[in-house]
Every structure is written in C-alpha cells, then in structure tokens.
Design a protein around this motif. Structure first.
Motif, PDB file in Angstrom:
ATOM      1  N   GLY A  38       0.809  -1.212   0.000  1.00 19.40           N
ATOM      2  CA  GLY A  38       0.000   0.000   0.000  1.00 19.40           C
ATOM      3  C   GLY A  38       0.842   1.261   0.000  1.00 19.40           C
ATOM      4  N   LEU A  39       1.977   1.236   0.704  1.00 21.15           N
ATOM      5  CA  LEU A  39       2.844   2.409   0.766  1.00 21.15           C
ATOM      6  C   LEU A  39       3.495   2.687  -0.587  1.00 21.15           C
ATOM      7  CD1 LEU A  39       4.037   4.611   2.535  1.00 21.15           C
ATOM      8  CD2 LEU A  39       5.891   3.053   3.118  1.00 21.15           C
ATOM      9  N   ALA A  40       3.943   1.645  -1.277  1.00 19.58           N
ATOM     10  CA  ALA A  40       4.561   1.833  -2.589  1.00 19.58           C
ATOM     11  C   ALA A  40       3.537   2.354  -3.594  1.00 19.58           C
ATOM     12  CB  ALA A  40       5.169   0.519  -3.071  1.00 19.58           C
ATOM     13  N   LEU A  41       2.328   1.835  -3.536  1.00 21.39           N
ATOM     14  CA  LEU A  41       1.270   2.304  -4.425  1.00 21.39           C
ATOM     15  C   LEU A  41       0.948   3.768  -4.145  1.00 21.39           C
ATOM     16  CD1 LEU A  41      -0.818   1.684  -6.604  1.00 21.39           C
ATOM     17  CD2 LEU A  41      -2.368   0.961  -4.784  1.00 21.39           C
ATOM     18  N   PHE A  42       0.852   4.115  -2.867  1.00 20.36           N
ATOM     19  CA  PHE A  42       0.588   5.504  -2.498  1.00 20.36           C
ATOM     20  C   PHE A  42       1.695   6.416  -3.011  1.00 20.36           C
ATOM     21  CE2 PHE A  42       1.277   9.083   0.384  1.00 20.36           C
ATOM     22  CZ  PHE A  42       0.053   9.720   0.288  1.00 20.36           C
ATOM     23  N   ALA A  43       2.958   6.019  -2.842  1.00 17.48           N
ATOM     24  CA  ALA A  43       4.082   6.837  -3.291  1.00 17.48           C
ATOM     25  C   ALA A  43       4.060   7.020  -4.805  1.00 17.48           C
ATOM     26  CB  ALA A  43       5.400   6.213  -2.844  1.00 17.48           C
ATOM     27  N   ALA A  78       3.101  10.684  -9.304  1.00 17.87           N
ATOM     28  CA  ALA A  78       2.469  10.951 -10.596  1.00 17.87           C
ATOM     29  C   ALA A  78       1.582  12.188 -10.518  1.00 17.87           C
ATOM     30  CB  ALA A  78       1.649   9.737 -11.033  1.00 17.87           C
ATOM     31  N   CYS A  79       0.876  12.354  -9.414  1.00 15.57           N
ATOM     32  CA  CYS A  79       0.032  13.535  -9.237  1.00 15.57           C
ATOM     33  C   CYS A  79       0.862  14.805  -9.096  1.00 15.57           C
ATOM     34  CB  CYS A  79      -0.876  13.357  -8.029  1.00 15.57           C
ATOM     35  SG  CYS A  79      -2.149  12.116  -8.279  1.00 15.57           S
ATOM     36  N   VAL A  80       2.012  14.711  -8.456  1.00 14.99           N
ATOM     37  CA  VAL A  80       2.892  15.876  -8.322  1.00 14.99           C
ATOM     38  C   VAL A  80       3.383  16.324  -9.693  1.00 14.99           C
ATOM     39  CG1 VAL A  80       5.152  16.626  -7.464  1.00 14.99           C
ATOM     40  CG2 VAL A  80       3.581  15.456  -5.941  1.00 14.99           C
ATOM     41  N   VAL A  81       3.746  15.370 -10.542  1.00 15.71           N
ATOM     42  CA  VAL A  81       4.195  15.715 -11.895  1.00 15.71           C
ATOM     43  C   VAL A  81       3.083  16.445 -12.643  1.00 15.71           C
ATOM     44  CG1 VAL A  81       4.830  14.722 -14.124  1.00 15.71           C
ATOM     45  CG2 VAL A  81       5.914  13.888 -12.057  1.00 15.71           C
ATOM     46  N   GLU A  82       1.871  15.935 -12.565  1.00 18.67           N
ATOM     47  CA  GLU A  82       0.748  16.580 -13.246  1.00 18.67           C
ATOM     48  C   GLU A  82       0.461  17.955 -12.654  1.00 18.67           C
ATOM     49  OE1 GLU A  82      -0.639  15.568 -16.048  1.00 18.67           O
ATOM     50  OE2 GLU A  82       0.743  13.866 -15.985  1.00 18.67           O
ATOM     51  N   ALA A  83       0.602  18.101 -11.348  1.00 14.76           N
ATOM     52  CA  ALA A  83       0.367  19.399 -10.713  1.00 14.76           C
ATOM     53  C   ALA A  83       1.399  20.430 -11.169  1.00 14.76           C
ATOM     54  CB  ALA A  83       0.390  19.258  -9.195  1.00 14.76           C
TER      55      ALA A  83
END
Length: 165
Positions: free
Chosen positions: A3-8, A13-18
């Motif tokens: 779960g931690l790796a998936l969250f990271a 990916a969201c940071v890149v899009e932001a």
C-alpha cells in the motif's frame, strides 16, 4: 505491491501533473492576463471535483484485468509513436524542436488574443517587450534568423559521431 509503494507512485504521478498544470497557469498568466488564467484554473478544478465525485465510485466496478489491458495498449501505442519521433530526430531525419521559437509563437498568440497587452501589477497594462515582439510568427525583421539558419544552427549543436579511419 504494498500500500505504501502504491501511495508513493500515485502521489509522485500527481505531483508531476500538478507541476505541469502550474506551468500552464503561470504561462497563461504572464502571457495573457492573470484574471483569465485564475478563472480557468478555478473552473477546471470544479469540473475535476465533479467528475471524480460522479465517476470515482464507478471505477471500482470496472474489471481490473480489462482496464490494465486497455491502459497498457494505449501506453504501448503512444510510446511507440514517441520512440519513432525520437529516433527520427536523433538521426537527423526530423527537425529538432526549437523551444524558444515555439514559446515566442504561443506568447504572440496569447498576447494578440488579449489585445496585444498583458496586465502588469504595477501599471495595469503594458505592451509586449520589443525582444519578444520581434520573435512573433511572421516577423520579417533582420534580427531574427531565417528558418534555414535556425536549422543549420540546431544541427551544428548536436554532437557528431566520431569518424573512423
């Protein structure tokens, strides 16, 4: 996958899009005007919230195997296209991107859509700077290089392959 790796992975990916979205907002704000850029950002965020609220729970009903197959196929198709373009550019069969020229064209288009001015916090309005105005699309000034000169400059900046005796 834990779960931690998936969250990271999802978080990065969201940071890149932001960062990409922020770059677009900054470019629109500096090139055209801040009011329309911020209004566009607010509308886009509202639409995103509505889409996620409406379709978010529906994602759980999708079959995971089929979703992975479709997403993987799309990534493969787009990736092969990007690879083809990269190989053509590296081999010299396709022109390299001129980011400065692309920026100048987009900035000129944004400023012409705003009436040739972009707001300045200090004075309210200002004209486009002469250095950027001379780079606009269709400019015939003597200071801007011709397309053939830009191509030869770009091709000379690439490192040449060592020659064998």
């Amino acid at each position: 996958m834990t779960g931690l790796a998936l969250f990271a992975a999802v978080f990065l990916a969201c940071v890149v899009e932001a960062v990409e979205a922020l770059t677009i907002i900054l470019a629109a704000g500096t090139g055209r005007d801040w009011r329309s850029a911020l209004k566009g950002m607010a509308v886009a965020l509202a639409v995103l919230v509505l889409i996620v609220a409406a379709l978010g729970p529906a994602v759980a009903a999708l079959p995971l195997t089929a979703l992975r197959l479709v997403v993987g196929g799309l990534l493969l198709v787009f990736g092969i296209g990007w690879l083809r373009k990269a190989v053509l550019r590296a081999s010299g069969n396709k022109a390299l991107h001129d980011e400065d020229a692309a920026y100048a064209e987009e900035l000129a288009a944004a400023r012409s859509a705003a009436g040739g001015r972009s707001p300045s916090p200090a004075t309210g309005t200002r004209s486009p700077s002469p250095s950027r105005a001379s780079c606009s699309k269709g400019s015939k000034s003597s200071s801007s290089p011709s397309p053939s000169a830009a191509t030869s400059t770009t091709s000379r900046s690439r490192p040449s392959a060592p020659q064998r005796p």
